[in-house]
Write a protein that holds these residues in place. Sequence first.
Motif, mmCIF file in Angstrom:
data_model
loop_
_atom_site.group_PDB
_atom_site.id
_atom_site.type_symbol
_atom_site.label_atom_id
_atom_site.label_comp_id
_atom_site.label_asym_id
_atom_site.label_seq_id
_atom_site.Cartn_x
_atom_site.Cartn_y
_atom_site.Cartn_z
ATOM 1 N N TRP A 149 0.793 -1.215 0.000
ATOM 2 C CA TRP A 149 0.000 0.000 0.000
ATOM 3 C C TRP A 149 0.829 1.270 0.000
ATOM 4 O O TRP A 149 0.282 2.357 -0.142
ATOM 5 C CB TRP A 149 -0.922 0.010 1.212
ATOM 6 C CG TRP A 149 -1.884 -1.122 1.209
ATOM 7 C CD1 TRP A 149 -1.878 -2.195 2.044
ATOM 8 C CD2 TRP A 149 -2.977 -1.313 0.323
ATOM 9 N NE1 TRP A 149 -2.905 -3.048 1.742
ATOM 10 C CE2 TRP A 149 -3.593 -2.528 0.676
ATOM 11 C CE3 TRP A 149 -3.495 -0.585 -0.745
ATOM 12 C CZ2 TRP A 149 -4.702 -3.017 0.005
ATOM 13 C CZ3 TRP A 149 -4.603 -1.075 -1.410
ATOM 14 C CH2 TRP A 149 -5.195 -2.275 -1.033
ATOM 15 N N TRP A 150 2.127 1.131 0.168
ATOM 16 C CA TRP A 150 2.927 2.333 0.381
ATOM 17 C C TRP A 150 4.287 2.241 -0.281
ATOM 18 O O TRP A 150 4.678 3.097 -1.071
ATOM 19 C CB TRP A 150 3.067 2.539 1.884
ATOM 20 C CG TRP A 150 3.953 3.655 2.319
ATOM 21 C CD1 TRP A 150 4.383 4.716 1.588
ATOM 22 C CD2 TRP A 150 4.528 3.805 3.615
ATOM 23 N NE1 TRP A 150 5.187 5.532 2.344
ATOM 24 C CE2 TRP A 150 5.283 4.991 3.594
ATOM 25 C CE3 TRP A 150 4.471 3.078 4.788
ATOM 26 C CZ2 TRP A 150 5.993 5.443 4.706
ATOM 27 C CZ3 TRP A 150 5.163 3.537 5.883
ATOM 28 C CH2 TRP A 150 5.909 4.710 5.841
ATOM 29 N N GLY A 151 5.025 1.170 -0.001
ATOM 30 C CA GLY A 151 6.395 1.076 -0.492
ATOM 31 C C GLY A 151 6.505 1.059 -2.000
ATOM 32 O O GLY A 151 7.378 1.697 -2.588
ATOM 33 N N ASP A 152 5.612 0.327 -2.663
ATOM 34 C CA ASP A 152 5.660 0.258 -4.118
ATOM 35 C C ASP A 152 5.408 1.634 -4.736
ATOM 36 O O ASP A 152 6.002 1.995 -5.744
ATOM 37 C CB ASP A 152 4.623 -0.745 -4.632
ATOM 38 C CG ASP A 152 5.008 -2.185 -4.319
ATOM 39 O OD1 ASP A 152 6.186 -2.411 -3.960
ATOM 40 O OD2 ASP A 152 4.144 -3.071 -4.410
ATOM 41 N N LEU A 153 4.512 2.392 -4.131
ATOM 42 C CA LEU A 153 4.225 3.728 -4.650
ATOM 43 C C LEU A 153 5.437 4.633 -4.537
ATOM 44 O O LEU A 153 5.758 5.398 -5.448
ATOM 45 C CB LEU A 153 3.045 4.338 -3.887
ATOM 46 C CG LEU A 153 2.670 5.762 -4.295
ATOM 47 C CD1 LEU A 153 2.069 5.772 -5.689
ATOM 48 C CD2 LEU A 153 1.714 6.377 -3.296
ATOM 49 N N SER A 154 6.134 4.538 -3.415
ATOM 50 C CA SER A 154 7.326 5.360 -3.219
ATOM 51 C C SER A 154 8.351 5.095 -4.312
ATOM 52 O O SER A 154 8.943 6.010 -4.870
ATOM 53 C CB SER A 154 7.937 5.080 -1.838
ATOM 54 O OG SER A 154 9.128 5.799 -1.669
ATOM 55 N N LYS A 155 8.542 3.821 -4.628
ATOM 56 C CA LYS A 155 9.520 3.462 -5.663
ATOM 57 C C LYS A 155 9.026 3.849 -7.053
ATOM 58 O O LYS A 155 9.780 4.377 -7.873
ATOM 59 C CB LYS A 155 9.794 1.962 -5.597
ATOM 60 C CG LYS A 155 10.403 1.505 -4.283
ATOM 61 C CD LYS A 155 10.483 -0.017 -4.200
ATOM 62 C CE LYS A 155 11.006 -0.484 -2.852
ATOM 63 N NZ LYS A 155 11.002 -1.945 -2.719
ATOM 64 N N LYS A 156 7.744 3.600 -7.299
ATOM 65 C CA LYS A 156 7.183 3.836 -8.624
ATOM 66 C C LYS A 156 7.180 5.320 -8.987
ATOM 67 O O LYS A 156 7.497 5.711 -10.109
ATOM 68 C CB LYS A 156 5.763 3.284 -8.681
ATOM 69 C CG LYS A 156 5.118 3.336 -10.044
ATOM 70 C CD LYS A 156 3.626 3.013 -9.993
ATOM 71 C CE LYS A 156 3.272 1.838 -9.159
ATOM 72 N NZ LYS A 156 1.831 1.547 -9.149
ATOM 73 N N MET A 157 6.809 6.164 -8.009
ATOM 74 C CA MET A 157 6.652 7.592 -8.274
ATOM 75 C C MET A 157 7.893 8.396 -7.903
ATOM 76 O O MET A 157 7.926 9.604 -8.095
ATOM 77 C CB MET A 157 5.449 8.136 -7.509
ATOM 78 C CG MET A 157 4.119 7.547 -7.941
ATOM 79 S SD MET A 157 3.724 7.907 -9.671
ATOM 80 C CE MET A 157 3.494 9.669 -9.604
ATOM 81 N N ASN A 158 8.912 7.725 -7.334
ATOM 82 C CA ASN A 158 10.110 8.433 -6.870
ATOM 83 C C ASN A 158 9.706 9.589 -5.957
ATOM 84 O O ASN A 158 10.165 10.721 -6.092
ATOM 85 C CB ASN A 158 10.916 8.966 -8.056
ATOM 86 C CG ASN A 158 12.332 9.355 -7.658
ATOM 87 O OD1 ASN A 158 12.948 8.720 -6.797
ATOM 88 N ND2 ASN A 158 12.873 10.394 -8.275
ATOM 89 N N GLN A 159 8.819 9.266 -4.999
ATOM 90 C CA GLN A 159 8.115 10.267 -4.210
ATOM 91 C C GLN A 159 8.476 10.165 -2.736
ATOM 92 O O GLN A 159 8.534 9.075 -2.173
ATOM 93 C CB GLN A 159 6.603 10.054 -4.369
ATOM 94 C CG GLN A 159 5.740 10.933 -3.501
ATOM 95 C CD GLN A 159 5.701 12.359 -3.977
ATOM 96 O OE1 GLN A 159 5.376 12.631 -5.123
ATOM 97 N NE2 GLN A 159 6.047 13.283 -3.101
ATOM 98 N N SER A 160 8.739 11.307 -2.112
ATOM 99 C CA SER A 160 8.910 11.337 -0.662
ATOM 100 C C SER A 160 7.581 11.048 0.002
ATOM 101 O O SER A 160 6.554 11.623 -0.368
ATOM 102 C CB SER A 160 9.419 12.711 -0.209
ATOM 103 O OG SER A 160 10.695 12.975 -0.736
ATOM 104 N N ILE A 161 7.606 10.140 0.985
ATOM 105 C CA ILE A 161 6.395 9.762 1.697
ATOM 106 C C ILE A 161 6.646 9.899 3.190
ATOM 107 O O ILE A 161 7.733 9.601 3.680
ATOM 108 C CB ILE A 161 5.970 8.320 1.342
ATOM 109 C CG1 ILE A 161 5.591 8.248 -0.132
ATOM 110 C CG2 ILE A 161 4.805 7.867 2.204
ATOM 111 C CD1 ILE A 161 5.102 6.903 -0.585
ATOM 112 N N ILE A 162 5.625 10.362 3.908
ATOM 113 C CA ILE A 162 5.770 10.576 5.336
ATOM 114 C C ILE A 162 4.579 9.964 6.077
ATOM 115 O O ILE A 162 3.441 10.031 5.602
ATOM 116 C CB ILE A 162 5.877 12.092 5.647
ATOM 117 C CG1 ILE A 162 6.200 12.323 7.117
ATOM 118 C CG2 ILE A 162 4.621 12.836 5.238
ATOM 119 C CD1 ILE A 162 6.553 13.773 7.431
ATOM 120 N N VAL A 163 4.868 9.333 7.192
ATOM 121 C CA VAL A 163 3.811 8.825 8.070
ATOM 122 C C VAL A 163 3.310 10.000 8.901
ATOM 123 O O VAL A 163 4.022 10.517 9.757
ATOM 124 C CB VAL A 163 4.353 7.719 8.990
ATOM 125 C CG1 VAL A 163 3.256 7.245 9.943
ATOM 126 C CG2 VAL A 163 4.876 6.549 8.172
#
Length: 421
Positions: A307-321
């Motif tokens: 739900w989260w890790g794949d998106l970070s890699k796919k979009m090259n996007q910074s993600i924060i909890v």
Amino acid sequence: MRRRMKGLITQFHKSGVFFAEVFILVFVLFLAPTTPKVFVSTVATNGPQLLINGEPGMIKGFTFIGRLNPLKTVCTTLIGSCCAIKEQIDAWQNWGEDLLKIARDRFHANTVRIQVTKVLLDPEGPVFNATYSHEIQTAISLIRSLGMIAHVSLQWEDDQLMCKLPQGYDEQPGDPIIWRYQIIRCWKNILEPFLNDTGVLAELLNEPAIGSNCEAVLSFENWNKGFQPIVSTLRDFGSKNILIVPSPYQEHYADTTAIKGGSSIEQYPVIDPIQSLIFGMHPTPVIHGYTLPCIISYLSESDWNKWWGDLSKKMNQSIIVTEWFTGSKAACWDNTTVLYPVPAGYNASSTFQSPTIAKDFLHWVGTMKSSISGIFHFDDLGYIIQDWTGTPTNFGQNGAFSCKQQDLGPGEMIIDFFKNN
């Protein structure tokens, strides 16, 4: 320093004021207030990695509810009352530099996430409160003066506790499409003194609620319609701040292509002209959604990757909890008790335990080099601290964790994680 001290001690001894002078000298040299070890001046995005003061780093912090709702009477019933719940009043009264320093110095946090009430901050709204608006800006300035990142989260949920709202004003208050202009006005009001301070983070709307069915909440098209105008307008206004865009379905979904019928963020991305967005998530370990296919869990590494890790890699996007917790006070799991009901059609194991979930999740966050600013609630006793002196919570002695015990939580575990990351 040793030679200087030896000479000073000899001189003080001869003068007959040895003890008093040495005491004063020790106080001045060692006990006088100092500036923070790490003063966060800038925050920037660099793909999935954040840069703090120009170097790769992690946002590490807690949610505070002490600036959320200034109403001074205690609720008898939660919804529809002109009041605040007791925990909010306690947090409001205990807000201040001392508590923030405990988070910074004892827990190794570099960030404070303050929740603020949307309806009170809209200058054109019917219940705008100029005093409250000033208090929020003062709170941001205090956080920054302590060398910490000020993460501001705009809350719509607390609208329910306000008094005498005009009819329709509270209709679907969490929908960024309906309320985009109000949200924009709130942020212009909050951010105007801090437009060039990248150490002030703007979480555009906590847990957006778009629609009421699977098709609506799984739609990145609706998500884009809500947040793209907000981002574009704030950039035109001159904001250089990091903007945190919350994910769909109250920040529980990141990659909805994993659910039948879901759309993709790749189809409807929010575009930032200065590329300073962070994607916000609430991976609190509960089962979200009560009918298939709108069901998602955040209980294990496979869930976090899906739900989260794949998106970070796919979009090259910074993600924060932006929110997370597990313990006896909320989102609790042990061998026999689940505080959140498991939906029909979802096969959840009863072997999950909060201490293990917390340990594995924090390790995973560290390996992903993500950030976590919303561990809740620091100023609501029993989550992270046990008392107002800052005694950290723990998961019990000798593995004797139970959801039925009071005030067991990840406080000690968070100290170790923040210290080592």
